[in-house]
Enzyme design. Structure first.
Site: not given
Ligand code: 7PJ
Length: 264
Positions: A205, A239
């Site tokens: 990010k 994640r």
């Molecule tokens: C997240 C997500 C996060 C959860 C994305 C990216 C943007 N879902 N989906 N938490 N980020 N739960 O991965 O850069 O931080 S999309």
């Protein structure tokens, strides 16, 4: 949790078969590298990204979820805010709903409740298109996040989604400045008071890019540092895009934490 993006900007959109094949190969890699959950997303929620019409999201996500459930022994999470998609992926065998909008779209709360699946509630203000314009909070960021998540938990419970089904996420990078993100990571213990599992996503990010001056493809070391800190601060599900190095970093962290647990 390994990220499987099925948006056209993440895979060549050269026909249905190619896209499904690319998703299969990527999922195989995530699982071989040690992911326990695959998070499938058909809508880019990057800052400034446009929304996706329901029909497009459905044709991207549903075949991939069906394929993953059929061919792999993994928990399939679906990154969606659309109630119709929640209902359909649950019927197709998905194991978790991951909604960056915390079930705030009309009908999403009811649809998620009816699935009986675990749900991840994430903190965000506004919509991805505009959330990064000038994020501002009248309270310390961790207080704003805890208050928001508390009210979302209550809302879910009223709709028949029991606490046992909920996972919480502070929403790094969503309506937050770099300062907000750094402070929130330092104050993650504030979320532990809610006594639910925590999911954390910081992989590649902009908080890494801005701090280190690195492009998207150069953010692995920074992302690993953040994964380690998230685990130390109580994160349960991390994640990420780069599963193999993250699993090593997390397992190393756990070995150190385990020694303390064993000898205290
Ligand atoms: C997240 C997500 C996060 C959860 C994305 C990216 C943007 N879902 N989906 N938490 N980020 N739960 O991965 O850069 O931080 S999309």
């Amino acid at each position: 949790m390994g990220i499987l993006n099925v948006t056209p900007d993440s895979f060549s959109d050269g026909g249905h078969h190619d896209a499904l094949d690319a998703a299969r190969r990527h999922a195989e890699r995530l699982l071989t590298e040690g992911a326990a959950i695959i998070d499938v997303g058909g809508e880019s929620t990057r800052p400034g990204a446009e929304g996706v019409p329901l029909e497009r999201e459905r044709e991207r996500v549903l075949p991939v979820v069906e394929m993953l459930v059929r061919e792999f022994d993994a928990l399939v999470s679906v990154d969606t805010s659309a109630p119709e998609i929640m209902t359909e992926v649950a019927a197709a065998g998905a194991g978790m709903i991951n909604d960056v909008r915390s079930l705030t779209r009309p009908g999403a709360l009811e649809a998620a409740a009816a699935t009986d699946l675990p749900v991840c509630l994430m903190h965000m203000l506004g919509e991805p298109q505009t959330m990064q314009r000038a994020p501002h909070y009248d309270q310390p960021i961790e207080t704003a996040v805890v208050d928001f998540l508390e009210s979302q938990i209550a809302r879910c419970e009223r709709a028949g989604i029991s606490r046992e089904r909920l996972i919480l996420d502070p929403g790094f990078g969503f309506a937050k400045t770099l300062e907000h993100n750094l402070r929130l990571l330092n104050r993650m213990d504030a979320l532990e008071a809610l006594e639910l599992p925590l999911l954390v996503g910081m992989s590649r990010k902009s908080m890494v890019g801005k701090t280190l001056g690195r492009g998207v493809d150069e953010r692995l070391p920074g992302s690993l540092a953040l994964a380690v800190m998230a685990v130390e601060r109580g994160g349960h599900i991390i994640r990420v895009h780069d599963v193999a190095p993250t699993v090593d970093a997390v397992n190393m962290t756990w070995a150190v934490l385990q020694e303390r647990i064993d000898h205290e």
